[in-house]
Write a protein that holds these residues in place. Structure first.
Motif, short mmCIF file in Angstrom:
data_model
loop_
_atom_site.label_atom_id
_atom_site.label_comp_id
_atom_site.label_asym_id
_atom_site.label_seq_id
_atom_site.Cartn_x
_atom_site.Cartn_y
_atom_site.Cartn_z
N LEU A 198 0.83 -1.20 0.00
CA LEU A 198 0.00 0.00 0.00
C LEU A 198 0.88 1.26 0.00
N MET A 199 1.91 1.28 0.83
CA MET A 199 2.79 2.44 0.89
C MET A 199 3.55 2.62 -0.42
N THR A 200 3.94 1.52 -1.05
CA THR A 200 4.64 1.60 -2.32
C THR A 200 3.74 2.22 -3.39
N ALA A 201 2.48 1.77 -3.44
CA ALA A 201 1.54 2.30 -4.43
C ALA A 201 1.26 3.78 -4.17
N MET A 202 1.10 4.15 -2.90
CA MET A 202 0.82 5.54 -2.57
C MET A 202 2.03 6.43 -2.85
N ALA A 203 3.23 5.89 -2.68
CA ALA A 203 4.44 6.65 -3.00
C ALA A 203 4.54 6.89 -4.50
N GLU A 204 4.17 5.89 -5.30
CA GLU A 204 4.21 6.04 -6.75
C GLU A 204 3.26 7.14 -7.23
N GLU A 205 2.16 7.34 -6.49
CA GLU A 205 1.19 8.37 -6.86
C GLU A 205 1.50 9.71 -6.20
N THR A 210 5.79 9.89 0.87
CA THR A 210 7.22 10.02 0.59
C THR A 210 7.97 8.99 1.43
N HIS A 211 8.84 8.20 0.79
CA HIS A 211 9.65 7.22 1.51
C HIS A 211 11.04 7.80 1.71
N LEU A 212 11.38 8.07 2.95
CA LEU A 212 12.72 8.55 3.28
C LEU A 212 13.59 7.33 3.54
N ALA A 213 14.20 6.82 2.47
CA ALA A 213 14.90 5.54 2.53
C ALA A 213 16.02 5.51 3.56
N ASP A 214 16.78 6.60 3.66
CA ASP A 214 17.90 6.64 4.60
C ASP A 214 17.43 6.51 6.04
#
Length: 250
Positions: free
Chosen positions: A43-50, A54-58
């Motif tokens: 779900l978070m991946t799909a919402m980030a794509e749209e 925002t995914h703060l990877a670090d």
């Protein structure tokens, strides 16, 4: 029970993220929204794509994205705010003898929704419907200075996020952060010749009931020394505070 369970889960996630002061780990989202790990991740991946997340990877954390910010500011672009602001803005323009305007956030831009032109003053670039880069305008800086740091990082992740109009203004996230720190310390935002040569502006944010910025209220004046800058700043601050109270109900 909802007939669209995925949409319900996505809205729960957005409401949870909006309630947090900073980005949070995936585990916090899972617990708060009662989601299995695999469901939460997809779900978070799909919402980030749209653009809603925002995914703060670090940092291994998730926060609201630009799309969520734009949806949230949509209310400010509609009639309620404009109806409440029009008379105070006209009073402000009469009081200081300079043109006043109200702008709302729109991604990395601000969108001008009201302009009250003072008698005898020339037309400005800030006509209703015009969009300008937020980091160059006083209205935009007033808004950005009230956003969480993570939200500003999401809007301006690197040099590519910055554009210039007159050859002056911040061109890096670090330079913008310095301006926003100065804005908070000063109590109002300024710009001088970064939008139109020979003109400067002072702005103060209009805040909602959560203390988040709905709009930037500004006055633009010539930099020929004829304007009483201190009086303009005081008048802008007073008008923005009045409008914030009306909008928030406080």
């Amino acid at each position: 029970m909802s007939q669209v369970p995925a949409a319900t889960k996505a809205m729960r996630v957005l409401k949870f993220l909006a309630s947090q002061p900073d980005p949070v780990p995936l585990e916090r989202v899972m617990r708060a929204c009662e989601l299995p790990r695999s469901t939460a991740y997809h779900l978070m991946t799909a919402m980030a794509e749209e653009g809603f997340v925002t995914h703060l990877a670090d940092e291994r954390r998730y926060g609201l994205g630009v799309a969520a910010f734009e949806v949230g500011s949509g209310y400010a672009r509609q009639a309620p705010l404009q109806r409440l602001a029009r008379r105070p803005l006209a009073t402000l323009a009469d009081r200081v003898g300079e043109s006043a305007h109200l702008a709302v956030p729109h991604g990395r831009d601000v969108l001008y929704v009201i302009e009250e032109r003072a008698p005898g003053r020339p037309p400005l670039i800030t006509d209703v419907g015009v969009r300008l880069p937020a980091h160059l305008t006083a209205s935009g800086r007033a808004i950005l200075a009230e956003l969480p740091a993570a939200q500003v990082r999401a809007l301006y992740p690197g040099k590519d996020a910055f554009v210039a109009r007159t050859g002056v203004g911040p061109t890096t996230p670090a330079a913008l952060r310095t301006i926003l720190v100065e804005t908070r310390q000063r109590g109002y935002a300024v710009e001088d010749g970064e939008v139109s040569p020979g003109l400067a502006s002072i702005a103060v944010p209009v805040l909602d009931h959560n203390g988040l910025p709905l709009a930037g209220l500004a006055v633009t004046y010539p930099v020929d020394g004829s304007a009483d800058v201190a009086a303009i700043a005081a008048a802008v601050r007073a008008t923005a505070q009045t409008l914030s109270r009306r909008v928030s109900g406080h």
